[in-house]
Scaffold this motif. Structure first.
Motif, PDB file in Angstrom:
ATOM      1  N   LEU A  22       3.616 -89.028 -13.888  1.00 59.69           N
ATOM      2  CA  LEU A  22       4.846 -88.649 -13.291  1.00 59.69           C
ATOM      3  C   LEU A  22       5.855 -88.915 -13.907  1.00 59.69           C
ATOM      4  O   LEU A  22       6.218 -89.985 -14.155  1.00 59.69           O
ATOM      5  CB  LEU A  22       4.705 -89.595 -11.798  1.00 59.69           C
ATOM      6  CG  LEU A  22       3.671 -89.235 -10.815  1.00 59.69           C
ATOM      7  CD1 LEU A  22       3.638 -90.041  -9.612  1.00 59.69           C
ATOM      8  CD2 LEU A  22       3.566 -87.519 -10.299  1.00 59.69           C
ATOM      9  N   THR A  23       6.882 -87.942 -13.774  1.00 57.17           N
ATOM     10  CA  THR A  23       8.119 -88.034 -14.466  1.00 57.17           C
ATOM     11  C   THR A  23       9.184 -87.135 -13.833  1.00 57.17           C
ATOM     12  O   THR A  23       8.950 -86.569 -12.686  1.00 57.17           O
ATOM     13  CB  THR A  23       7.876 -87.397 -16.075  1.00 57.17           C
ATOM     14  OG1 THR A  23       9.168 -87.517 -16.685  1.00 57.17           O
ATOM     15  CG2 THR A  23       7.603 -85.879 -16.063  1.00 57.17           C
ATOM     16  N   THR A  24      10.344 -87.197 -14.364  1.00 48.12           N
ATOM     17  CA  THR A  24      11.477 -86.380 -13.707  1.00 48.12           C
ATOM     18  C   THR A  24      11.190 -84.855 -13.953  1.00 48.12           C
ATOM     19  O   THR A  24      10.612 -84.496 -14.834  1.00 48.12           O
ATOM     20  CB  THR A  24      12.787 -86.716 -14.328  1.00 48.12           C
ATOM     21  OG1 THR A  24      12.719 -86.604 -15.565  1.00 48.12           O
ATOM     22  CG2 THR A  24      13.192 -88.497 -13.978  1.00 48.12           C
ATOM     23  N   PRO A  25      12.149 -84.098 -13.173  1.00 45.85           N
ATOM     24  CA  PRO A  25      12.539 -84.125 -11.938  1.00 45.85           C
ATOM     25  C   PRO A  25      11.747 -84.564 -10.498  1.00 45.85           C
ATOM     26  O   PRO A  25      10.429 -84.260 -10.548  1.00 45.85           O
ATOM     27  CB  PRO A  25      13.359 -83.126 -11.630  1.00 45.85           C
ATOM     28  CG  PRO A  25      12.554 -81.815 -12.131  1.00 45.85           C
ATOM     29  CD  PRO A  25      11.776 -82.596 -13.256  1.00 45.85           C
ATOM     30  N   GLY A  26      12.264 -85.187  -9.618  1.00 41.28           N
ATOM     31  CA  GLY A  26      11.593 -85.508  -8.217  1.00 41.28           C
ATOM     32  C   GLY A  26      12.468 -84.385  -7.533  1.00 41.28           C
ATOM     33  O   GLY A  26      13.296 -83.616  -7.952  1.00 41.28           O
ATOM     34  N   PRO A  27      11.932 -84.681  -6.057  1.00 41.37           N
ATOM     35  CA  PRO A  27      12.684 -83.673  -5.247  1.00 41.37           C
ATOM     36  C   PRO A  27      14.019 -83.925  -4.978  1.00 41.37           C
ATOM     37  O   PRO A  27      14.596 -85.087  -5.060  1.00 41.37           O
ATOM     38  CB  PRO A  27      11.941 -84.071  -3.911  1.00 41.37           C
ATOM     39  CG  PRO A  27      11.175 -85.322  -4.180  1.00 41.37           C
ATOM     40  CD  PRO A  27      10.879 -85.448  -5.558  1.00 41.37           C
ATOM     41  N   ASP A  28      14.577 -82.905  -4.854  1.00 40.72           N
ATOM     42  CA  ASP A  28      16.243 -82.877  -4.672  1.00 40.72           C
ATOM     43  C   ASP A  28      16.410 -83.528  -3.012  1.00 40.72           C
ATOM     44  O   ASP A  28      15.386 -83.640  -2.351  1.00 40.72           O
ATOM     45  CB  ASP A  28      16.931 -81.758  -4.904  1.00 40.72           C
ATOM     46  CG  ASP A  28      16.636 -80.587  -3.939  1.00 40.72           C
ATOM     47  OD1 ASP A  28      16.069 -80.663  -2.830  1.00 40.72           O
ATOM     48  OD2 ASP A  28      16.823 -79.536  -4.538  1.00 40.72           O
ATOM     49  N   GLU A  29      17.635 -83.587  -2.675  1.00 44.70           N
ATOM     50  CA  GLU A  29      17.726 -84.237  -1.171  1.00 44.70           C
ATOM     51  C   GLU A  29      17.170 -83.157  -0.216  1.00 44.70           C
ATOM     52  O   GLU A  29      16.726 -83.844   0.909  1.00 44.70           O
ATOM     53  CB  GLU A  29      19.315 -84.450  -0.887  1.00 44.70           C
ATOM     54  CG  GLU A  29      19.724 -85.483  -1.843  1.00 44.70           C
ATOM     55  CD  GLU A  29      18.974 -87.019  -1.343  1.00 44.70           C
ATOM     56  OE1 GLU A  29      18.715 -87.123  -0.242  1.00 44.70           O
ATOM     57  OE2 GLU A  29      18.596 -87.671  -2.573  1.00 44.70           O
ATOM     58  N   LYS A  30      17.502 -81.995  -0.465  1.00 42.43           N
ATOM     59  CA  LYS A  30      16.960 -81.056   0.594  1.00 42.43           C
ATOM     60  C   LYS A  30      15.397 -80.857   0.681  1.00 42.43           C
ATOM     61  O   LYS A  30      14.626 -81.148   1.628  1.00 42.43           O
ATOM     62  CB  LYS A  30      17.421 -79.367   0.272  1.00 42.43           C
ATOM     63  CG  LYS A  30      17.066 -78.587   1.209  1.00 42.43           C
ATOM     64  CD  LYS A  30      17.553 -77.030   0.861  1.00 42.43           C
ATOM     65  CE  LYS A  30      17.012 -76.018   1.926  1.00 42.43           C
ATOM     66  NZ  LYS A  30      17.503 -74.688   1.543  1.00 42.43           N
ATOM     67  N   GLN A  31      14.704 -80.868  -0.463  1.00 44.30           N
ATOM     68  CA  GLN A  31      13.411 -81.000  -0.591  1.00 44.30           C
ATOM     69  C   GLN A  31      12.665 -82.292  -0.055  1.00 44.30           C
ATOM     70  O   GLN A  31      11.837 -82.148   0.787  1.00 44.30           O
ATOM     71  CB  GLN A  31      12.962 -80.832  -2.032  1.00 44.30           C
ATOM     72  CG  GLN A  31      13.067 -79.527  -2.715  1.00 44.30           C
ATOM     73  CD  GLN A  31      12.815 -79.524  -4.032  1.00 44.30           C
ATOM     74  OE1 GLN A  31      13.372 -80.405  -4.999  1.00 44.30           O
ATOM     75  NE2 GLN A  31      12.234 -78.503  -4.882  1.00 44.30           N
ATOM     76  N   LEU A  32      13.476 -83.332  -0.341  1.00 44.13           N
ATOM     77  CA  LEU A  32      12.869 -84.772   0.274  1.00 44.13           C
ATOM     78  C   LEU A  32      13.010 -84.726   1.830  1.00 44.13           C
ATOM     79  O   LEU A  32      12.047 -85.223   2.547  1.00 44.13           O
ATOM     80  CB  LEU A  32      13.718 -85.731  -0.542  1.00 44.13           C
ATOM     81  CG  LEU A  32      13.501 -87.395   0.039  1.00 44.13           C
ATOM     82  CD1 LEU A  32      12.084 -87.414  -0.108  1.00 44.13           C
ATOM     83  CD2 LEU A  32      14.352 -88.223  -0.591  1.00 44.13           C
TER      84      LEU A  32
END
Length: 197
Positions: A22-32
């Motif tokens: 697992l690496t970047t990127p992660g979910p952005d605020e809207k996705q989270l």
């Protein structure tokens, strides 16, 4: 009846991504926000909402890792530097980790175990939703989940339990499938009350 064949095919191939990949990127605020809404859409007898989410990211994760490593070192003073570093990174293995906390509501008509299962369902929904969104996800617990001090460090109240921590991030390689259970061997028809052999 509405059948979603795409969803069924997706569920047949869903798998966890190893934490080391697992690496970047992660979910952005809207996705989270969308992921957490989906995670909360689970069976919840009595609408108790017997779970909550803790987001682990940023510098606070590093501080939690140091505190967890200190506990681990107290339990095993002969830990190698590599083992100690692994303890420091327990919560810092993906761009974001989401703690799914079982927060049992004290009511007599809904058993504690049923409320805990609802938290587990929220964790699984989160894993499935993150995977459907194109991220990799891995649901883990660890020794800290069974440690009162570990749970306190991770932000849980004394009465709460960690149903799991879901690590979410990107990945850049094919993930091989693992052997799956023989469902036929695990399935039986009901024939009456249980009787010991």
């Amino acid at each position: 009846m509405f059948e979603n064949k795409e969803a069924l095919e997706f569920l047949k191939i869903r798998k966890s991504v190893p934490l080391t990949q697992l690496t970047t990127p992660g979910p952005d605020e809207k996705q989270l926000a969308e992921l957490l809404e989906i995670a909360a859409r689970v069976p919840d007898h009595g609408r108790m909402e017997p779970w909550r989410f803790i987001l682990y990211r940023g510098s606070a994760v590093l501080e939690a890792g140091e505190a967890l490593a200190a506990i681990a070192l107290k339990k095993n003073s002969s830990m190698s530097d590599e083992e100690l570093q692994r303890e420091r990174n327990r919560i810092n293995r993906a761009p974001i980790a989401v703690g799914v906390v079982s927060n049992v509501v004290d009511v007599s008509n809904i058993p504690e175990w049923e409320q805990f299962l609802s938290a587990g369902a929220a964790a699984m929904n989160l894993v499935t939703a993150a995977t459907a969104m194109g991220f990799g996800a891995n649901w883990v617990t660890g020794w800290y989940s069974d440690s009162a001090e570990g749970r306190r460090i991770l932000g849980l109240a004394p009465h709460e339990k960690m149903a799991g921590i879901v690590h979410i991030g990107s990945y850049d390689r094919a993930i091989p499938d693992r052997p799956r259970p023989d469902v036929k061997a695990l399935t039986s028809e009901y024939t009456g009350p249980y009787q010991a052999s």
